[in-house]
Design a protein around this motif. Structure first.
Motif, PDB file in Angstrom:
ATOM      1  N   PHE A 107      83.120  30.409  78.734  1.00 36.34           N
ATOM      2  CA  PHE A 107      82.094  30.584  79.762  1.00 36.34           C
ATOM      3  C   PHE A 107      81.239  29.323  79.913  1.00 36.34           C
ATOM      4  N   SER A 108      80.162  29.230  79.134  1.00 38.13           N
ATOM      5  CA  SER A 108      79.270  28.079  79.282  1.00 38.13           C
ATOM      6  C   SER A 108      78.374  27.965  78.066  1.00 38.13           C
ATOM      7  N   VAL A 109      77.715  26.824  77.950  1.00 35.14           N
ATOM      8  CA  VAL A 109      76.769  26.629  76.855  1.00 35.14           C
ATOM      9  C   VAL A 109      75.560  27.545  77.029  1.00 35.14           C
ATOM     10  N   THR A 110      75.246  27.889  78.273  1.00 35.80           N
ATOM     11  CA  THR A 110      74.110  28.780  78.531  1.00 35.80           C
ATOM     12  C   THR A 110      74.356  30.163  77.941  1.00 35.80           C
ATOM     13  N   LEU A 111      75.562  30.703  78.137  1.00 35.62           N
ATOM     14  CA  LEU A 111      75.864  32.025  77.593  1.00 35.62           C
ATOM     15  C   LEU A 111      75.966  31.959  76.068  1.00 35.62           C
ATOM     16  N   GLU A 112      76.434  30.828  75.542  1.00 34.82           N
ATOM     17  CA  GLU A 112      76.461  30.668  74.083  1.00 34.82           C
ATOM     18  C   GLU A 112      75.044  30.759  73.517  1.00 34.82           C
ATOM     19  N   ARG A 113      74.104  30.118  74.178  1.00 37.98           N
ATOM     20  CA  ARG A 113      72.715  30.176  73.719  1.00 37.98           C
ATOM     21  C   ARG A 113      72.170  31.596  73.793  1.00 37.98           C
ATOM     22  N   THR A 114      72.555  32.315  74.840  1.00 37.63           N
ATOM     23  CA  THR A 114      72.114  33.705  74.959  1.00 37.63           C
ATOM     24  C   THR A 114      72.643  34.534  73.790  1.00 37.63           C
ATOM     25  N   ALA A 115      73.908  34.338  73.438  1.00 36.99           N
ATOM     26  CA  ALA A 115      74.489  35.083  72.322  1.00 36.99           C
ATOM     27  C   ALA A 115      73.773  34.765  71.014  1.00 36.99           C
ATOM     28  N   LEU A 116      73.445  33.495  70.806  1.00 41.48           N
ATOM     29  CA  LEU A 116      72.728  33.106  69.598  1.00 41.48           C
ATOM     30  C   LEU A 116      71.312  33.673  69.591  1.00 41.48           C
ATOM     31  N   GLU A 117      70.687  33.702  70.743  1.00 41.63           N
ATOM     32  CA  GLU A 117      69.331  34.259  70.836  1.00 41.63           C
ATOM     33  C   GLU A 117      69.329  35.739  70.487  1.00 41.63           C
ATOM     34  N   LEU A 118      70.397  36.449  70.863  1.00 38.99           N
ATOM     35  CA  LEU A 118      70.494  37.861  70.528  1.00 38.99           C
ATOM     36  C   LEU A 118      70.619  38.071  69.022  1.00 38.99           C
ATOM     37  N   ARG A 119      71.081  37.048  68.307  1.00 37.92           N
ATOM     38  CA  ARG A 119      71.143  37.110  66.847  1.00 37.92           C
ATOM     39  C   ARG A 119      69.813  36.772  66.196  1.00 37.92           C
ATOM     40  N   GLY A 120      68.865  36.273  67.012  1.00 32.99           N
ATOM     41  CA  GLY A 120      67.575  35.884  66.463  1.00 32.99           C
ATOM     42  C   GLY A 120      67.444  34.402  66.217  1.00 32.99           C
ATOM     43  N   ILE A 121      68.373  33.602  66.783  1.00 35.38           N
ATOM     44  CA  ILE A 121      68.341  32.143  66.627  1.00 35.38           C
ATOM     45  C   ILE A 121      67.765  31.523  67.900  1.00 35.38           C
ATOM     46  N   PRO A 122      66.571  30.939  67.867  1.00 32.98           N
ATOM     47  CA  PRO A 122      65.966  30.375  69.086  1.00 32.98           C
ATOM     48  C   PRO A 122      66.797  29.212  69.629  1.00 32.98           C
ATOM     49  N   CYS A 123      67.168  29.302  70.887  1.00 33.50           N
ATOM     50  CA  CYS A 123      67.971  28.256  71.535  1.00 33.50           C
ATOM     51  C   CYS A 123      67.455  27.872  72.919  1.00 33.50           C
ATOM     52  N   ILE A 124      66.617  28.688  73.502  1.00 35.86           N
ATOM     53  CA  ILE A 124      66.173  28.469  74.879  1.00 35.86           C
ATOM     54  C   ILE A 124      64.743  27.976  74.874  1.00 35.86           C
ATOM     55  N   GLU A 125      64.547  26.814  75.419  1.00 37.92           N
ATOM     56  CA  GLU A 125      63.204  26.257  75.570  1.00 37.92           C
ATOM     57  C   GLU A 125      62.781  26.363  77.022  1.00 37.92           C
ATOM     58  N   MET A 126      61.553  26.769  77.232  1.00 33.81           N
ATOM     59  CA  MET A 126      61.047  26.894  78.594  1.00 33.81           C
ATOM     60  C   MET A 126      60.663  25.528  79.148  1.00 33.81           C
ATOM     61  N   ILE A 127      60.735  25.413  80.483  1.00 30.77           N
ATOM     62  CA  ILE A 127      60.288  24.194  81.150  1.00 30.77           C
ATOM     63  C   ILE A 127      58.773  24.138  81.095  1.00 30.77           C
ATOM     64  N   ASP A 128      58.248  22.995  80.742  1.00 28.35           N
ATOM     65  CA  ASP A 128      56.798  22.822  80.658  1.00 28.35           C
ATOM     66  C   ASP A 128      56.178  23.024  82.040  1.00 28.35           C
ATOM     67  N   ALA A 129      55.259  23.999  82.124  1.00 27.53           N
ATOM     68  CA  ALA A 129      54.624  24.280  83.419  1.00 27.53           C
ATOM     69  C   ALA A 129      53.788  23.111  83.910  1.00 27.53           C
TER      70      ALA A 129
END
Length: 426
Positions: free
Chosen positions: A217-239
């Motif tokens: 699929f993509s690196v984005t979905l990989e990060r989602t799967a890791l996040e579901l395990r409790g591993i932080p992977c997604i950083e928000m864009i600085d407002a």
């Protein structure tokens, strides 16, 4: 730990803060020009009215007094959102706005028992200080915080607050019940493709091989799967990160081919763009102006042009930006064409603190530029204190075609002196 604070039925809640009579009544908020329903109270949803319902189809219910429809009051909603954020900043280590009604909140240094109590206090303080009801979901990652927030909103037993530990039995049971389509960032097409791999739930995705997910699929979905395990992977864009482009556009209240009216609309949009430009500390090198006709009216001439006007030097001065916008409009305007929308975009932005001046710059030009900065600063300060539009470069005529239809807009209670709520002391 990361929390997600979501304001419940935000637009409707903002209206109810100043009109308690609307509490428990079926209320909807309409889109620009009062076209369709874009926000619904729980009571309105219970009547079977869906999101996006055209307003004219339910006017008979309004006349019967069974439902209440209000025009969008974005100035009020924006101010109330800032007030909610101010409360969150007071009770947390940091706030990351995600949308006008959703904000990620950092909870650093709390023990699990303390965290639940603190989240409940935050839940109560936002309601107490702003009048806006919220739900709070707390978890080790943003994706899990989204799911925890969903549980806090859907399950009354949680009382609007859910704290989720990634390795807990409660988290496992929750993920096993959550469908893939309810996961943040997983669309229906991904759901179908994942189903072919035997992945049916959030728990299945969390247990899948991340490398395989990335390959298929993509690196984005990989990060989602890791996040579901409790591993932080997604950083928000600085407002606070400066935007690369700034645009203001709006559909007209009714079709118009009058150059004077369209010019007024473009001037108003250009002034708003210049205010945003100064607020983020940038300068623009060019101005893009565009117009659009109604594609759903094949009986009318179709013409949707755009033009760029370069600025003599990078600037945030409203006067120069308005002049360039007027030039661009003159270049694209065509008589006997009815337009439905117009807009202005500032492009090729640079940091105001890193402006490269010309070697031929004279003291006279520098002095003139400094006076312009002082004038714009004074204009912004007055409008910030007294309300947007108090001082403008030219006044738009009332009743022009480009004005939005907002027949049912409530007062802008918190941002306009003349619309402040009054208390009857009798």
């Amino acid at each position: 730990m990361i929390g997600l604070v979501d304001c419940n039925t935000f637009y409707v809640s903002c209206e109810r803060v100043f009109q308690p009579r609307l509490i428990t009544l079926p209320v909807g908020v309409l889109s620009n020009n009062d076209g369709c329903v874009i926000a619904l109270s729980t009571e309105l949803k219970a009547l079977g009215i869906p999101m996006g319902m055209p307003a004219f189809e339910i006017q008979h219910l309004v006349r019967q007094g069974r439902i209440h429809l209000l025009s969008s009051n974005y100035e009020l909603y924006g101010d109330m959102s800032q007030r909610v954020q101010a409360v969150l900043e007071e009770f947390s280590a940091g706030v990351e706005p995600y949308s006008i009604d959703e904000m990620f909140v950092r909870f650093d240094g709390f023990a699990p028992g303390q965290l639940l109590e603190h989240a409940r206090q935050l839940h109560q303080k936002v309601r107490q200080y702003t009048g806006i009801p919220v739900c709070v979901g707390v978890a080790p990652t943003r994706t899990l915080a989204k799911l925890a927030n969903r549980v806090a909103k859907k399950v009354p037993a949680y009382g609007g607050v859910c704290v989720l530990q990634a390795d807990s039995l409660a988290a496992r049971r929750l993920l096993q019940k959550i469908e893939l389509g309810d996961i943040w960032g997983v669309g229906h097409r991904l759901v179908e493709r994942l189903a072919l791999m035997g992945i049916q739930s959030a728990w299945d995705l969390a247990q899948a091989d991340p490398k395989r997910i990335r390959q298929r699929f993509s690196v984005t979905l990989e990060r989602t799967a890791l996040e579901l395990r409790g591993i932080p992977c997604i950083e928000m864009i600085d407002a606070n990160e400066p935007r690369q482009r700034i645009m203001t556009s709006r559909s007209f209240g009714r079709l118009s081919g009058d150059l004077g009216e369209i010019h007024q609309a473009i001037r108003q949009h250009a002034q708003r763009c210049a205010e945003k430009l100064r607020a983020q500390g940038s300068l623009a090198r060019a101005v893009y102006v565009f117009l659009k006709t109604n594609p759903h009216r094949p009986d009318l001439p179709q013409y949707s042009p755009g033009a760029i006007a370069e600025l003599a030097c990078p600037t945030d001065d409203s006067r120069a930006i308005l002049h360039a916008a007027s030039q661009a409009l003159t270049a694209i305007y065509r008589p006997n064409v009815a337009f439905m929308k117009g807009g202005v975009m500032l492009i090729d932005l640079v940091d105001a603190n890193r402006q490269q001046l010309s070697l031929l710059d004279t003291p006279e030009r520098a002095a003139q530029r400094d006076k312009g900065h002082q004038l714009m600063a004074a204009l912004d300060e007055i409008n910030q204190k007294m309300g947007r539009g108090t001082v403008t470069l030219g006044r738009p005529s009332s009743g022009a075609a480009w004005h939005l239809r907002c027949a049912h807009r409530t007062p802008r209670w918190t941002t306009r002196w003349e619309e402040l709520p009054s208390a009857n002391t009798r």
